[in-house]
Design a protein around this motif. Structure first.
Motif, PDB file in Angstrom:
ATOM      1  N   GLN A  21     -85.730 -76.614   4.509  1.00  0.00           N
ATOM      2  CA  GLN A  21     -87.111 -75.740   4.424  1.00  0.00           C
ATOM      3  C   GLN A  21     -87.165 -75.696   2.830  1.00  0.00           C
ATOM      4  OE1 GLN A  21     -85.669 -72.230   6.271  1.00  0.00           O
ATOM      5  NE2 GLN A  21     -86.733 -73.033   8.362  1.00  0.00           N
ATOM      6  N   ASP A  25     -90.843 -76.916   1.205  1.00  0.00           N
ATOM      7  CA  ASP A  25     -91.532 -76.040   0.099  1.00  0.00           C
ATOM      8  C   ASP A  25     -91.584 -77.094  -1.039  1.00  0.00           C
ATOM      9  OD1 ASP A  25     -91.683 -73.984   1.827  1.00  0.00           O
ATOM     10  OD2 ASP A  25     -90.027 -72.855   1.211  1.00  0.00           O
ATOM     11  N   ARG A  55     -92.082 -76.344   8.401  1.00  0.00           N
ATOM     12  CA  ARG A  55     -90.799 -75.396   8.085  1.00  0.00           C
ATOM     13  C   ARG A  55     -90.253 -74.877   9.481  1.00  0.00           C
ATOM     14  NH1 ARG A  55     -89.427 -71.160   5.439  1.00  0.00           N
ATOM     15  NH2 ARG A  55     -88.490 -71.477   3.657  1.00  0.00           N
TER      16      ARG A  55
END
Length: 439
Positions: A21, A25, A55
């Motif tokens: 994740q 990002d 995500r």
């Protein structure tokens, strides 16, 4: 561009969901920091929705290949041939070096369908132009559409063109095809199913290189009937001195043969160096011509030193750059009419050439519209995601065509030609006939 992994052990590593994740990002944050025109291609609200969705699809214990099959779909969404996420090429290189085998054909794409370009398999290879219907039971059109999701480009058509050119590698990565394959194809008498033997990745690569070498240089010239010359420029890359020499030889031959009209074919030109674009343009134009009317740069932490623009991070600033191309001396220029042949795969520096020829009235654009945008991004920056070290890339500059037209869309030919499924040479003949008819 294709850098080796600092830690080869990452190829066999599994990653935690938080690590993956974080990489999601970082990709979206970094592309937004770098890209000069991202909102026009993927608006911020859509971008945020995609980031959140990706995500949410992360799974604990994914390796690099599995994660890229998820994250790589962002490449399609960025709608830019200079932005995206690479497939994990170190894994493929290791597979290849270890004697791994791949699907033994190069292919081309047309109207969403796949056709054999060259079959390197032993025995009875399929003829060039054969339409592939399925591989291991998966429809070829479905395969191409899936691969295009992971391929860079402003449009579906451009992404399909690029995916077709990297087909065997992408087939290994996204469909795990690494052995003999069952192929269904269209023959003159109907659909046929056959078993296609696999070929070692190294032998396949050697076959492709040999075929490309047999095709000659990126610059090839021949004189056609009725005083029309044909100059194919398939790439603007390579050594600048060699490129200039080959262009000069081609122009000299055309002048010696008394050629009245010159068809310059950049349909299959994916780009390269604008220095080589300048060389060709200077041999075709009797007047000065700018390659671009302006360049803007997104200021970020890469914008330091050299001739890069200066400013505050996040600003879009104008780059002070004189793109004026001066004509070569008369004896090195082609004195007749120029017809520039373009198509969906004309891209990057190829598009810069096309817009210069059109906007500076150097010649007539013929062929099909480009799938890439007329106003190109450039100055690509490569970066690695912090945990998986998967490589990604994004541009920092936006180049505007000489006319100053900043509208979004492909380059439109002045005269539309269509191959109508008859192949590459059919359009060359159409361009030749058009040139003769306009005398």
């Amino acid at each position: 561009m294709y850098a080796d992994l600092d830690d080869p052990a990452l190829m066999d590593a599994s990653f935690t969901a938080p690590q993956l994740q974080q990489d999601v990002d970082y990709l979206f944050k970094r592309v937004a920091e770098l890209h000069p025109d991202l909102d026009a291609r993927l608006p911020s609200a859509e971008r945020e929705a995609l980031r959140v969705a990706l995500r949410g699809q992360v799974r604990e214990g994914m390796d690099r290949r599995a994660f890229q099959r998820l994250l790589g779909t962002a490449t399609e969404a960025f709608r830019d041939g200079h932005a995206g996420v690479f497939y994990p090429y170190p894994e493929f290189n290791r597979f290849s070096a270890g004697g791994g085998t791949v699907f033994p054909m190069t292919v081309t794409s047309r109207d969403g369908a796949l056709y054999v370009k060259h079959d390197f398999s032993p025995g009875t290879p399929l003829a060039a132009g054969t339409r592939l219907l399925s591989i291991n039971g998966v429809p070829a059109q479905e395969m191409l559409a899936t691969m295009a999701r992971y391929t860079r480009g402003e449009s579906q058509l451009l992404r399909e063109q690029i995916a077709a050119r990297e087909f065997s590698t992408l087939l290994w990565h996204y469909y795990d095809v690494d052995g003999p394959a069952t192929v269904r194809y269209q023959s003159a008498t109907g659909e046929v199913e056959a078993k296609v033997p696999a070929l070692s990745a190294t032998a396949f690569e050697a076959g492709v290189e040999k075929q490309e070498d047999a095709g000659g240089s990126n610059v090839a010239y021949r004189t056609l009937e009725q005083g029309v010359g044909y100059l194919e420029v398939s790439y603007f890359g390579g050594d600048q001195g060699d490129f200039r020499s080959r262009i000069d030889d081609a122009i000299a031959t055309a002048r010696k043969d008394g050629v009245k009209d010159l068809v310059v074919d950049i349909r299959n030109n994916p780009g390269g160096s604008t220095d080589n674009v300048e060389t060709l343009l200077s041999r075709l134009s009797a007047k000065e011509c700018r390659l671009v009317s302006g360049i803007t740069e997104k200021i970020n932490d890469t914008s330091a030193g050299g001739w890069f623009a200066k400013g505050k991070a996040g600003e879009l600033v104008n780059v002070d750059y004189d793109s004026t191309v001066t004509p070569a001396k008369e004896t090195k220029r082609f004195p007749g009419k120029v017809y520039l042949l373009i198509g969906p795969y004309t891209y990057s520096a190829g598009i810069v050439m096309a817009t210069a020829v059109q906007d500076c009235a150097v010649g007539t654009l013929v062929g099909e519209p480009t799938a890439g945008f007329a106003n190109q991004t450039g100055q690509i920056y490569f970066f690695d995601l912090p945990n998986t070290r998967i490589r990604a890339f994004a541009p920092t500059r936006l180049l505007f065509r000489p006319s100053g037209d900043r509208s979004v869309g492909g380059v439109q030919p002045d005269h539309l030609l269509t191959a109508s499924g008859a192949g590459q040479e059919a359009m060359v003949e159409q361009a030749r006939a058009l040139a003769v008819s306009r005398r």
